[in-house]
Design a protein around this motif. Structure first.
Motif, short mmCIF file in Angstrom:
data_model
loop_
_atom_site.label_atom_id
_atom_site.label_comp_id
_atom_site.label_asym_id
_atom_site.label_seq_id
_atom_site.Cartn_x
_atom_site.Cartn_y
_atom_site.Cartn_z
N GLU A 176 6.44 -6.80 -3.73
CA GLU A 176 7.21 -5.64 -3.29
C GLU A 176 6.92 -4.41 -4.15
OE1 GLU A 176 11.76 -4.80 -1.70
OE2 GLU A 176 11.44 -6.29 -3.27
N PHE A 177 6.49 -4.62 -5.39
CA PHE A 177 6.18 -3.50 -6.27
C PHE A 177 5.12 -2.58 -5.65
CE2 PHE A 177 3.90 -1.19 -9.51
CZ PHE A 177 4.89 -0.75 -10.37
N ARG A 178 4.13 -3.16 -4.99
CA ARG A 178 3.02 -2.39 -4.45
C ARG A 178 3.50 -1.31 -3.47
NH1 ARG A 178 -2.34 -3.97 -3.96
NH2 ARG A 178 -1.75 -6.17 -4.19
N SER A 179 4.32 -1.70 -2.51
CA SER A 179 4.80 -0.73 -1.51
C SER A 179 5.71 0.32 -2.13
CB SER A 179 5.52 -1.46 -0.38
OG SER A 179 6.63 -2.18 -0.88
N ILE A 180 6.53 -0.10 -3.09
CA ILE A 180 7.43 0.86 -3.76
C ILE A 180 6.63 1.84 -4.61
CG2 ILE A 180 9.22 1.04 -5.55
CD1 ILE A 180 10.46 -1.49 -4.39
N TRP A 181 5.60 1.36 -5.28
CA TRP A 181 4.74 2.20 -6.12
C TRP A 181 4.04 3.27 -5.27
CZ3 TRP A 181 3.55 3.47 -10.97
CH2 TRP A 181 2.28 3.95 -11.29
N TYR A 182 3.44 2.85 -4.16
CA TYR A 182 2.71 3.80 -3.31
C TYR A 182 3.66 4.81 -2.64
CZ TYR A 182 -1.77 1.47 -3.82
OH TYR A 182 -2.94 0.97 -4.32
N GLU A 183 4.83 4.34 -2.25
CA GLU A 183 5.79 5.25 -1.64
C GLU A 183 6.29 6.29 -2.65
OE1 GLU A 183 8.20 7.04 1.22
OE2 GLU A 183 6.51 5.66 1.39
N THR A 184 6.48 5.85 -3.89
CA THR A 184 6.90 6.78 -4.95
C THR A 184 5.82 7.84 -5.18
OG1 THR A 184 8.21 5.06 -6.05
CG2 THR A 184 7.63 6.99 -7.35
N LEU A 185 4.57 7.42 -5.31
CA LEU A 185 3.48 8.37 -5.50
C LEU A 185 3.35 9.32 -4.31
CD1 LEU A 185 0.69 6.09 -7.05
CD2 LEU A 185 2.23 7.67 -8.25
N ASN A 186 3.54 8.79 -3.12
CA ASN A 186 3.47 9.62 -1.92
C ASN A 186 4.55 10.70 -1.93
OD1 ASN A 186 2.38 10.11 0.83
ND2 ASN A 186 4.44 9.53 1.46
N GLN A 187 5.76 10.32 -2.29
CA GLN A 187 6.87 11.28 -2.36
C GLN A 187 6.67 12.30 -3.48
OE1 GLN A 187 9.66 11.54 -0.27
NE2 GLN A 187 8.60 10.04 1.01
N LEU A 188 5.90 11.91 -4.50
CA LEU A 188 5.60 12.84 -5.61
C LEU A 188 4.46 13.79 -5.26
CD1 LEU A 188 5.86 10.45 -8.70
CD2 LEU A 188 7.52 12.17 -7.97
N GLY A 189 3.85 13.57 -4.10
CA GLY A 189 2.79 14.47 -3.64
C GLY A 189 1.38 13.93 -3.80
N TYR A 190 1.25 12.66 -4.17
CA TYR A 190 -0.06 12.04 -4.35
C TYR A 190 -0.34 11.11 -3.17
CZ TYR A 190 0.49 13.92 -9.04
OH TYR A 190 0.70 14.77 -10.11
N HIS A 191 -1.06 11.63 -2.17
CA HIS A 191 -1.25 10.91 -0.92
C HIS A 191 -2.58 10.18 -0.83
CE1 HIS A 191 2.21 13.31 0.26
NE2 HIS A 191 1.51 14.42 0.05
N LYS A 192 -3.60 10.69 -1.52
CA LYS A 192 -4.95 10.13 -1.38
C LYS A 192 -5.56 9.80 -2.75
CE LYS A 192 -5.96 12.84 2.79
NZ LYS A 192 -6.88 13.84 3.39
N ASN A 193 -6.53 8.91 -2.71
CA ASN A 193 -7.33 8.58 -3.90
C ASN A 193 -6.47 8.17 -5.10
OD1 ASN A 193 -9.68 9.38 -2.45
ND2 ASN A 193 -9.25 11.52 -2.99
N VAL A 194 -5.49 7.32 -4.84
CA VAL A 194 -4.64 6.84 -5.94
C VAL A 194 -4.81 5.34 -6.18
CG1 VAL A 194 -2.90 8.64 -5.61
CG2 VAL A 194 -2.68 6.48 -4.36
N ASP A 195 -5.45 4.64 -5.25
CA ASP A 195 -5.53 3.18 -5.39
C ASP A 195 -6.44 2.74 -6.53
OD1 ASP A 195 -7.69 4.16 -3.97
OD2 ASP A 195 -7.97 2.31 -2.82
N PHE A 196 -7.33 3.63 -7.00
CA PHE A 196 -8.20 3.24 -8.12
C PHE A 196 -7.40 3.00 -9.40
CE2 PHE A 196 -7.78 7.72 -9.12
CZ PHE A 196 -7.99 7.83 -10.49
N ILE A 197 -6.20 3.56 -9.47
CA ILE A 197 -5.34 3.34 -10.64
C ILE A 197 -4.92 1.88 -10.72
CG2 ILE A 197 -3.24 4.09 -11.85
CD1 ILE A 197 -5.21 6.33 -11.52
#
Length: 306
Positions: A176-197
């Motif tokens: 569940e952490f994965r979806s929450i992490w990506y949604e948080t980044l998305n809401q912070l304005g980071y929509h693309k090129n974040v999965d390399f982290i």
């Protein structure tokens, strides 16, 4: 008459024996306390000896490197622990933070920003928590400072795990952490090129050394992140879910989250510095790099507990 005399004699002998026994018990306790106190005092004063840091009343903990270390504490008890560690460390300062759902990450909101004039001209600023002090030997701190300064690196973690961010997070907090992490980044304005982290080595507990410019950028980012979450019902809903933390303490959960479980807030936020430093291409030392700089014996000594 003889019987009474015998009874009196036995009573005196027995009483004398009891007094002698109690006296020896008290004497042994005092001796044990004195011994424990001496050992404890020696450990606390280890770096306060004549040749140690007590005589170096400057920020030059390592020659030619200007450095300051902030230790995060959240209550009087933890503050006392931290102050005992750093009382003879002129480069160290304890920061008492309020108790919030963000745990130690709340330090970025106001406290560290107010301190920036004190560290803006230093070479490195260290951040850690009182719980992490047991992992930070003085020798390791010196080695990391020299490594970061002369390599040079922008960031040197003090509490690395040797694991990749997403793998480690899922292991501790389920898929569940994965979806929450990506949604948080998305809401912070980071929509693309974040999965390399996801494939970057994680470091936790907000424990690291950073150059002032890198830290200043991180503080702004963390402040913005806290403000965004505080104003977003969507993020509040997903971050308030059960984080499945195995070491959760019910008393802490009830007092901080008003729940029986730990929520995702602190676990997402303690990983945001990893995201920020890598997303903005800052140079970060990892435990995977350590063998290039230290022999195996030195690694075992300096990096024990990481």
């Amino acid at each position: 008459g003889l019987s009474c005399f015998r009874i009196l004699l036995y009573t005196i002998v027995f009483s004398t024996f009891i007094v002698f026994l109690l006296y020896n018990i008290m004497l042994n306790r005092r001796s044990s306390r004195r011994k424990v106190k001496t050992v404890y005092k020696k450990s606390i004063n280890y770096y306060c000896s004549r040749n140690s840091l007590r005589t170096k009343k400057s920020i030059h903990f390592v020659p030619n490197i200007k450095f300051s270390l902030y230790i995060i504490a959240h209550d009087i008890k933890s503050m006392n622990i931290a102050e005992k560690w750093c009382r003879c460390m002129p480069f160290a300062k304890v920061l008492l933070i309020p108790t919030t759902i963000f745990f130690e990450s709340i330090v970025y909101r106001d406290i560290l920003w107010k301190e920036r004039m004190k560290w803006k001209n230093l070479d490195f600023v260290g951040i850690t928590t009182y719980k992490s002090l047991k992992f930070i030997a003085i020798e390791k701190l010196k080695a990391y400072l020299e490594l970061g300064f002369y390599k040079p690196y922008d960031v040197v973690p003090l509490y690395g795990t040797g694991e990749l961010l997403m793998d480690q997070a899922i292991k501790g907090h389920t898929e569940e952490f994965r979806s929450i992490w990506y949604e948080t980044l998305n809401q912070l304005g980071y929509h693309k090129n974040v999965d390399f982290i996801d494939r970057k080595e994680v470091f936790l507990r907000n424990s690291y050394l950073a150059r002032p410019k890198a830290l200043e950028g991180l503080i702004s980012f963390m402040n913005r992140s806290i403000s965004t979450v505080s104003g977003s019902p969507r993020l509040q809903m997903i971050l308030s879910k059960d984080a499945h933390y195995q070491e959760a303490k019910k008393k802490v959960a009830e007092s901080v989250f008003h729940s029986d479980v730990y929520q995702f807030y602190p676990f997402v936020f303690e990983r945001l510095p990893v995201f920020y430093f890598h997303y903005y291409n800052l140079s970060v030392f990892t435990s995977l790099d350590q063998y290039a700089y230290f022999s195996n014996e030195e690694v075992d000594t300096l990096f024990e507990g990481i």
